[in-house]
Design a protein around this motif. Structure first.
Motif, PDB file in Angstrom:
ATOM      1  N   GLU A 133      16.242  99.067 -50.962  1.00 11.68           N
ATOM      2  CA  GLU A 133      15.222  99.905 -50.167  1.00 11.68           C
ATOM      3  C   GLU A 133      15.272 101.318 -50.314  1.00 11.68           C
ATOM      4  N   LEU A 134      16.578 101.976 -50.312  1.00 11.18           N
ATOM      5  CA  LEU A 134      16.798 103.281 -50.205  1.00 11.18           C
ATOM      6  C   LEU A 134      16.729 103.848 -51.769  1.00 11.18           C
ATOM      7  N   PHE A 135      17.338 103.099 -52.842  1.00 11.28           N
ATOM      8  CA  PHE A 135      17.556 103.730 -54.108  1.00 11.28           C
ATOM      9  C   PHE A 135      16.256 103.688 -54.679  1.00 11.28           C
ATOM     10  N   TYR A 136      15.532 102.694 -54.503  1.00  9.11           N
ATOM     11  CA  TYR A 136      14.172 102.410 -55.093  1.00  9.11           C
ATOM     12  C   TYR A 136      13.109 103.170 -54.348  1.00  9.11           C
ATOM     13  N   GLY A 137      13.194 103.588 -53.072  1.00  6.73           N
ATOM     14  CA  GLY A 137      12.190 104.520 -52.315  1.00  6.73           C
ATOM     15  C   GLY A 137      12.475 105.901 -52.335  1.00  6.73           C
ATOM     16  N   GLN A 138      13.716 106.170 -52.219  1.00 12.59           N
ATOM     17  CA  GLN A 138      14.164 107.856 -52.075  1.00 12.59           C
ATOM     18  C   GLN A 138      14.804 108.298 -53.512  1.00 12.59           C
ATOM     19  N   GLY A 139      15.267 107.380 -54.323  1.00 15.40           N
ATOM     20  CA  GLY A 139      16.102 107.820 -55.672  1.00 15.40           C
ATOM     21  C   GLY A 139      17.376 107.954 -55.293  1.00 15.40           C
ATOM     22  N   ILE A 140      18.132 107.330 -56.600  1.00  9.99           N
ATOM     23  CA  ILE A 140      19.732 106.822 -56.400  1.00  9.99           C
ATOM     24  C   ILE A 140      20.502 108.312 -55.845  1.00  9.99           C
ATOM     25  N   GLN A 141      19.980 109.390 -56.640  1.00  4.72           N
ATOM     26  CA  GLN A 141      20.942 110.484 -56.459  1.00  4.72           C
ATOM     27  C   GLN A 141      20.735 111.294 -54.994  1.00  4.72           C
ATOM     28  N   THR A 142      19.839 110.922 -54.347  1.00  8.89           N
ATOM     29  CA  THR A 142      19.469 111.451 -53.018  1.00  8.89           C
ATOM     30  C   THR A 142      20.183 110.782 -51.968  1.00  8.89           C
ATOM     31  N   VAL A 143      20.498 109.482 -52.232  1.00  7.86           N
ATOM     32  CA  VAL A 143      21.103 108.471 -51.146  1.00  7.86           C
ATOM     33  C   VAL A 143      22.740 108.404 -51.348  1.00  7.86           C
ATOM     34  N   GLY A 144      23.385 108.580 -50.451  1.00  8.99           N
ATOM     35  CA  GLY A 144      24.752 108.394 -50.233  1.00  8.99           C
ATOM     36  C   GLY A 144      25.031 107.314 -49.637  1.00  8.99           C
ATOM     37  N   MET A 145      26.503 106.954 -49.837  1.00 15.62           N
ATOM     38  CA  MET A 145      27.021 105.832 -49.244  1.00 15.62           C
ATOM     39  C   MET A 145      27.115 105.614 -47.599  1.00 15.62           C
ATOM     40  N   ASP A 146      26.865 106.652 -46.854  1.00 16.37           N
ATOM     41  CA  ASP A 146      26.917 106.825 -45.539  1.00 16.37           C
ATOM     42  C   ASP A 146      25.210 106.421 -45.070  1.00 16.37           C
ATOM     43  N   ALA A 147      24.430 106.746 -45.860  1.00 14.64           N
ATOM     44  CA  ALA A 147      22.952 106.163 -45.732  1.00 14.64           C
ATOM     45  C   ALA A 147      22.896 104.507 -45.755  1.00 14.64           C
ATOM     46  N   VAL A 148      23.640 104.315 -46.873  1.00 13.55           N
ATOM     47  CA  VAL A 148      23.834 102.778 -47.024  1.00 13.55           C
ATOM     48  C   VAL A 148      24.269 101.897 -45.952  1.00 13.55           C
ATOM     49  N   ARG A 149      25.287 102.611 -45.511  1.00 14.11           N
ATOM     50  CA  ARG A 149      26.170 102.201 -44.444  1.00 14.11           C
ATOM     51  C   ARG A 149      25.290 101.918 -43.070  1.00 14.11           C
ATOM     52  N   SER A 150      24.750 102.898 -42.791  1.00 14.35           N
ATOM     53  CA  SER A 150      23.730 103.088 -41.711  1.00 14.35           C
ATOM     54  C   SER A 150      22.736 101.943 -41.785  1.00 14.35           C
ATOM     55  N   ALA A 151      22.062 101.917 -42.960  1.00 13.31           N
ATOM     56  CA  ALA A 151      20.775 101.075 -42.973  1.00 13.31           C
ATOM     57  C   ALA A 151      21.279  99.488 -43.066  1.00 13.31           C
ATOM     58  N   SER A 152      22.501  99.223 -43.531  1.00 10.07           N
ATOM     59  CA  SER A 152      23.139  97.907 -43.585  1.00 10.07           C
ATOM     60  C   SER A 152      23.538  97.315 -42.357  1.00 10.07           C
ATOM     61  N   GLY A 153      24.177  98.128 -41.601  1.00  8.03           N
ATOM     62  CA  GLY A 153      24.952  97.814 -40.564  1.00  8.03           C
ATOM     63  C   GLY A 153      26.155  97.466 -40.849  1.00  8.03           C
ATOM     64  N   VAL A 154      26.783  97.473 -42.090  1.00  9.77           N
ATOM     65  CA  VAL A 154      28.108  97.243 -42.515  1.00  9.77           C
ATOM     66  C   VAL A 154      28.820  98.448 -42.290  1.00  9.77           C
ATOM     67  N   THR A 155      30.251  98.368 -41.849  1.00 13.63           N
ATOM     68  CA  THR A 155      31.034  99.503 -41.715  1.00 13.63           C
ATOM     69  C   THR A 155      31.367 100.056 -43.297  1.00 13.63           C
ATOM     70  N   LEU A 156      31.678 101.271 -43.173  1.00 13.47           N
ATOM     71  CA  LEU A 156      31.998 102.087 -44.434  1.00 13.47           C
ATOM     72  C   LEU A 156      33.198 101.477 -45.206  1.00 13.47           C
ATOM     73  N   ARG A 157      34.212 101.168 -44.340  1.00 15.25           N
ATOM     74  CA  ARG A 157      35.438 100.325 -44.823  1.00 15.25           C
ATOM     75  C   ARG A 157      35.021  98.948 -45.579  1.00 15.25           C
ATOM     76  N   ARG A 158      34.314  98.411 -45.039  1.00 12.48           N
ATOM     77  CA  ARG A 158      33.721  97.187 -45.357  1.00 12.48           C
ATOM     78  C   ARG A 158      32.927  97.264 -46.886  1.00 12.48           C
ATOM     79  N   LEU A 159      32.076  98.247 -46.566  1.00 10.67           N
ATOM     80  CA  LEU A 159      31.292  98.645 -47.922  1.00 10.67           C
ATOM     81  C   LEU A 159      32.098  99.124 -49.104  1.00 10.67           C
ATOM     82  N   TYR A 160      32.946  99.825 -48.753  1.00  6.60           N
ATOM     83  CA  TYR A 160      33.931 100.138 -50.068  1.00  6.60           C
ATOM     84  C   TYR A 160      34.691  98.905 -50.589  1.00  6.60           C
TER      85      TYR A 160
END
Length: 202
Positions: free
Chosen positions: A16-43
């Motif tokens: 949703e984020l990459f397609y809607g906003q572009g890959i370069q403008t979206v950081g891993m923090d944004a993906v963490r927030s949108a997914s509800g998965v902790t940053l540690r789990r994400l990595y």
């Protein structure tokens, strides 16, 4: 939450984020927030943003092509109409909320020059789409080169629809594809360049 569910939630958010906003403008923090998965789990699931981008593209490729094939398979009609059904499916896609064009062209435009993985994913997607369309055309009366021409019409419709925000290019490309198939089936009579006199022998 097991790894399978966490992975799906991360990929859903990333898409949703990459397609809607572009890959370069979206950081891993944004993906963490949108997914509800902790940053540690994400990595743990995706050691880098590059790995997440590649996974996003691979999953989108499979879903996109499966959806197209399912639609065409549902069309109980002669081979010519099944080819044209590709454009009917495209029209439906163009009319979806949030349509922003081809994710693979978009990602290639952003990162193709610096990310071999993104470039390869985009090329593979386009190659598979071309293979699919040429396969549909192969069982019509049209000669083999017509498959590439129909695929190019579809690619042009995708780009034009993204630029104009209109689904009309799908119908226009469908009309062009129908003319192309009919002309090709007649042996090229009426096709561009048909009927030109050959240059005189010298």
């Amino acid at each position: 939450m097991d790894n399978g569910e966490a992975r799906s939630r991360v990929l859903d958010a990333a898409e949703e984020l990459f397609y809607g906003q572009g890959i370069q403008t979206v950081g891993m923090d944004a993906v963490r927030s949108a997914s509800g998965v902790t940053l540690r789990r994400l990595y743990q699931l995706f050691p880098s943003k590059g790995a997440l981008v590649e996974a996003y593209l691979l999953r989108r490729d499979a879903r996109w092509r499966d959806s197209l094939a399912a639609y065409v398979d549902s069309v109980d009609a002669p081979p010519r109409e099944r080819v044209l059904a590709v454009f009917d499916w495209l029209r439906g896609w163009f009319e979806e909320p949030g349509f922003r064009g081809c994710a693979f062209i978009n990602s290639f435009g952003e990162l193709g020059a610096t990310s071999p993985e993104v470039a390869e994913a985009a090329r593979r997607h386009k190659e598979e789409f071309l293979r699919y369309v040429t396969g549909l055309v192969a069982v019509t009366d049209a000669p083999a080169p017509a498959g590439r021409h129909v695929a190019l019409l579809a690619e042009g419709a995708m780009t034009t629809a993204a630029l104009t925000g209109s689904s009309a290019p799908a119908g226009e490309a469908r009309e062009a594809a129908a003319l192309l198939l009919d002309a090709a089936a007649r042996g090229g009579r009426g096709a561009p360049g048909a009927g030109r006199s050959a240059p005189p022998n010298r």
